[in-house]
Every structure is written in structure tokens, then in C-alpha cells.
Write a protein that holds these residues in place. Structure first.
Motif, mmCIF file in Angstrom:
data_model
loop_
_atom_site.group_PDB
_atom_site.id
_atom_site.type_symbol
_atom_site.label_atom_id
_atom_site.label_comp_id
_atom_site.label_asym_id
_atom_site.label_seq_id
_atom_site.Cartn_x
_atom_site.Cartn_y
_atom_site.Cartn_z
ATOM 1 N N PHE A 1 22.095 -33.092 70.975
ATOM 2 C CA PHE A 1 21.814 -33.428 72.365
ATOM 3 C C PHE A 1 22.438 -32.446 73.339
ATOM 4 O O PHE A 1 21.874 -32.187 74.399
ATOM 5 N N ASP A 2 23.566 -31.852 72.979
ATOM 6 C CA ASP A 2 24.129 -30.806 73.829
ATOM 7 C C ASP A 2 23.193 -29.602 73.886
ATOM 8 O O ASP A 2 22.990 -29.015 74.952
ATOM 9 N N ALA A 3 22.615 -29.217 72.748
ATOM 10 C CA ALA A 3 21.654 -28.102 72.723
ATOM 11 C C ALA A 3 20.432 -28.433 73.560
ATOM 12 O O ALA A 3 19.896 -27.565 74.272
ATOM 13 N N LEU A 4 20.001 -29.667 73.526
ATOM 14 C CA LEU A 4 18.864 -30.094 74.339
ATOM 15 C C LEU A 4 19.197 -29.991 75.826
ATOM 16 O O LEU A 4 18.416 -29.455 76.612
ATOM 17 N N LYS A 5 20.368 -30.450 76.201
ATOM 18 C CA LYS A 5 20.790 -30.387 77.606
ATOM 19 C C LYS A 5 20.911 -28.950 78.098
ATOM 20 O O LYS A 5 20.593 -28.656 79.251
ATOM 21 N N ARG A 6 21.384 -28.056 77.243
ATOM 22 C CA ARG A 6 21.548 -26.653 77.640
ATOM 23 C C ARG A 6 20.241 -25.877 77.614
ATOM 24 O O ARG A 6 20.207 -24.710 77.988
ATOM 25 N N GLY A 7 19.178 -26.496 77.152
ATOM 26 C CA GLY A 7 17.893 -25.827 77.079
ATOM 27 C C GLY A 7 17.745 -24.934 75.852
ATOM 28 O O GLY A 7 16.814 -24.140 75.771
ATOM 29 N N GLU A 8 18.643 -25.044 74.904
ATOM 30 C CA GLU A 8 18.594 -24.247 73.688
ATOM 31 C C GLU A 8 17.647 -24.838 72.656
ATOM 32 O O GLU A 8 17.324 -24.194 71.666
#
Length: 87
Positions: A52-59
Motif C-alpha cells: 500500500f505504501d508503493a500504491l500511495k507513492r505511485g510506484e
């Protein structure tokens, strides 16, 4: 059964999802991501948080995972998560 608004940082849980996990509906705590992460099994939470952190960062544009989440009775239940980007 649940929806996460990344831009607003809010979670929505359907009444059905709350019932599956033995949770009351319409409580303010339920809209908090930390509340949800506290329910994810300790062995699964790092994977869940990383995705979910990768999703939030747009990665990443999507997430898909199988993990365990704690029911209100204290037992863990298996579940899976996938997302659909929407406006």
C-alpha cells in the motif's frame, strides 16, 4: 467490500465486510488505516504495508495479496485483497 480513497486517506467498509469480521459498522475508527493494520496478522502486516505504501507513492497501480485479518472474536481469518483504480 471495502474501499480506500488514497487522496483523502479514508477507508470505507461496507456493512457486509464489518459483519464478516464481527465489527460494528459506522464507527469513526473504522476509517483509519492504522485501525486496519492493527487487525492484520503480525506475520503479514509488513507485506501489506509495503504494497500500500508503493500504491500511495505511485510506484504501483495495483495490489493483490492473501493475508490474515483478526476477527472480533480474536481468531484470524484468511482473506485476499485486490484493487480497482477508480475516480
Amino acid at each position: 467490500l471495502w474501499d480506500w480513497s488514497l487522496d483523502k486517506g479514508q477507508l470505507f467498509y461496507s456493512p457486509r465486510w464489518c459483519a464478516i469480521l464481527g465489527l460494528p459498522g459506522n464507527e469513526p475508527l473504522l476509517s483509519n488505516l492504522d485501525f486496519w493494520l492493527e487487525r492484520v496478522h503480525p506475520d503479514d502486516v509488513d507485506l501489506f504495508r509495503t504494497m500500500f505504501d508503493a500504491l500511495k507513492r505511485g510506484e504501483s497501480e495495483s495490489v493483490s495479496a492473501e493475508y490474515r485479518v483478526r476477527h472480533a472474536d480474536g481468531q484470524y481469518r484468511g482473506c485476499c485483497t485486490g484493487n480497482r483504480q477508480g475516480g
